[in-house]
Design a protein around this motif. Structure first.
Motif, short mmCIF file in Angstrom:
data_model
loop_
_atom_site.label_atom_id
_atom_site.label_comp_id
_atom_site.label_asym_id
_atom_site.label_seq_id
_atom_site.Cartn_x
_atom_site.Cartn_y
_atom_site.Cartn_z
N PRO A 159 -6.45 9.98 -1.22
CA PRO A 159 -6.94 10.12 -2.60
C PRO A 159 -7.56 8.82 -3.11
N GLY A 160 -8.38 8.95 -4.14
CA GLY A 160 -9.10 7.80 -4.70
C GLY A 160 -8.20 6.69 -5.21
N ASP A 161 -7.04 7.05 -5.79
CA ASP A 161 -6.17 6.01 -6.35
C ASP A 161 -5.29 5.34 -5.30
N PHE A 162 -5.47 5.70 -4.01
CA PHE A 162 -4.68 5.10 -2.94
C PHE A 162 -4.87 3.58 -2.91
N TYR A 163 -6.10 3.13 -3.00
CA TYR A 163 -6.39 1.72 -2.80
C TYR A 163 -5.76 0.83 -3.88
N SER A 164 -5.76 1.33 -5.12
CA SER A 164 -5.13 0.53 -6.18
C SER A 164 -3.61 0.50 -5.99
N LYS A 166 -2.12 0.84 -3.09
CA LYS A 166 -1.89 0.02 -1.89
C LYS A 166 -1.85 -1.46 -2.27
N LEU A 167 -2.74 -1.87 -3.18
CA LEU A 167 -2.72 -3.26 -3.63
C LEU A 167 -1.40 -3.62 -4.32
N GLU A 168 -0.89 -2.70 -5.14
CA GLU A 168 0.40 -2.92 -5.79
C GLU A 168 1.50 -3.06 -4.74
N TRP A 169 1.42 -2.24 -3.70
CA TRP A 169 2.43 -2.29 -2.64
C TRP A 169 2.33 -3.61 -1.88
N GLU A 170 1.09 -4.03 -1.57
CA GLU A 170 0.89 -5.31 -0.87
C GLU A 170 1.40 -6.48 -1.69
N ASP A 171 1.25 -6.39 -3.02
CA ASP A 171 1.75 -7.46 -3.92
C ASP A 171 3.25 -7.30 -4.21
N LYS A 173 4.79 -5.02 -5.78
CA LYS A 173 5.08 -4.53 -7.14
C LYS A 173 5.72 -3.14 -7.07
N VAL A 174 5.44 -2.40 -5.97
CA VAL A 174 6.07 -1.09 -5.77
C VAL A 174 6.52 -0.98 -4.31
N SER A 175 7.53 -0.17 -4.09
CA SER A 175 8.00 0.08 -2.72
C SER A 175 7.09 1.14 -2.08
N SER A 176 7.19 1.26 -0.78
CA SER A 176 6.40 2.28 -0.10
C SER A 176 6.84 3.67 -0.55
N ARG A 177 8.13 3.82 -0.82
CA ARG A 177 8.64 5.12 -1.28
C ARG A 177 8.05 5.47 -2.65
N GLU A 178 8.02 4.50 -3.55
CA GLU A 178 7.48 4.74 -4.89
C GLU A 178 5.97 5.00 -4.81
N ALA A 179 5.27 4.24 -3.96
CA ALA A 179 3.83 4.45 -3.79
C ALA A 179 3.55 5.86 -3.29
N ALA A 180 4.35 6.30 -2.30
CA ALA A 180 4.18 7.65 -1.75
C ALA A 180 4.44 8.70 -2.83
#
Length: 197
Positions: A159-164, A166-171, A173-180
């Motif tokens: 999805p389009g909002d994946f990249y934003s 993903k940036l939060e996850w890389e920083d 700010k969110v866990s992979s579970r929360e991002a998913a």
């Protein structure tokens, strides 16, 4: 008193056993002496079959519609045949194969040899056919993959909002579970997208 038993096996719970029931009833096998498993024939770890073998006594008779109802593994069919006819000293009648009727063949050495030989040939042919089917399936799958056919569920589009996210996850700010969760996918899918797989 000698008893007549019947054994029915169907591979799945959805398969219909009526054809085998009718054949055994016509023999005739008393309905209370018919044992049935709804399990694969790959081995003999079947509860009703085990109960049946425990009940067999010298002079009893086991009736089955066809040899593949007994099992599908070459060595195990031969072993079970030996247990029933030699250890239990019971007769076996395979309705679809008159040569596999130990009532006629079991009384002399030539008859026993013929029944054992026929059984070995049939069991070998059945196992070889199973191996050929597996080989053809593997070859078919390989050929389909070469043509670009994909197996399994289709992959989800990123999805389009994946990249934003993903940036939060890389920083961190969110866990992979929360991002998913925010993307509405599984954690494995999110991580697969992250790693470009």
């Amino acid at each position: 008193m000698k008893k007549i038993y019947g054994y029915i096996r169907v591979s799945t719970k959805d398969q219909n056993e009526d054809r085998q029931k009718i054949a055994l009833a016509q023999f005739p096998v008393p309905s209370e002496n018919i044992f049935m498993d709804k399990l694969s024939g790959k081995d003999f770890n079947r509860p009703q079959y085990k109960r049946l073998v425990k009940k067999l006594r010298k002079g009893d008779m086991l009736v089955i519609k066809s040899i593949d109802r007994l099992g599908r593994n070459y060595e195990e069919i031969l072993n079970q045949w030996r247990i029933i006819t030699k250890e239990k000293m019971a007769d076996v009648v395979v309705l679809d194969m008159p040569l596999l009727d130990t009532r006629q063949t079991g009384r002399n050495l030539t008859g026993t040899f013929v029944a054992d030989l026929v059984l070995q040939i049939l069991s070998y042919v059945a196992q070889t056919e199973r191996e050929n089917i597996k080989q053809r399936q593997m070859e078919g799958i390989a050929a389909a993959k070469m043509r670009g056919v994909r197996f399994g569920r289709p992959r989800k589009n990123v999805p389009g909002d994946f990249y934003s996210i993903k940036l939060e996850w890389e920083d961190k700010k969110v866990s992979s579970r929360e991002a998913a969760r925010r993307l509405g996918v599984s954690q494995d899918t999110f991580l697969r997208w992250v790693h470009g797989r």
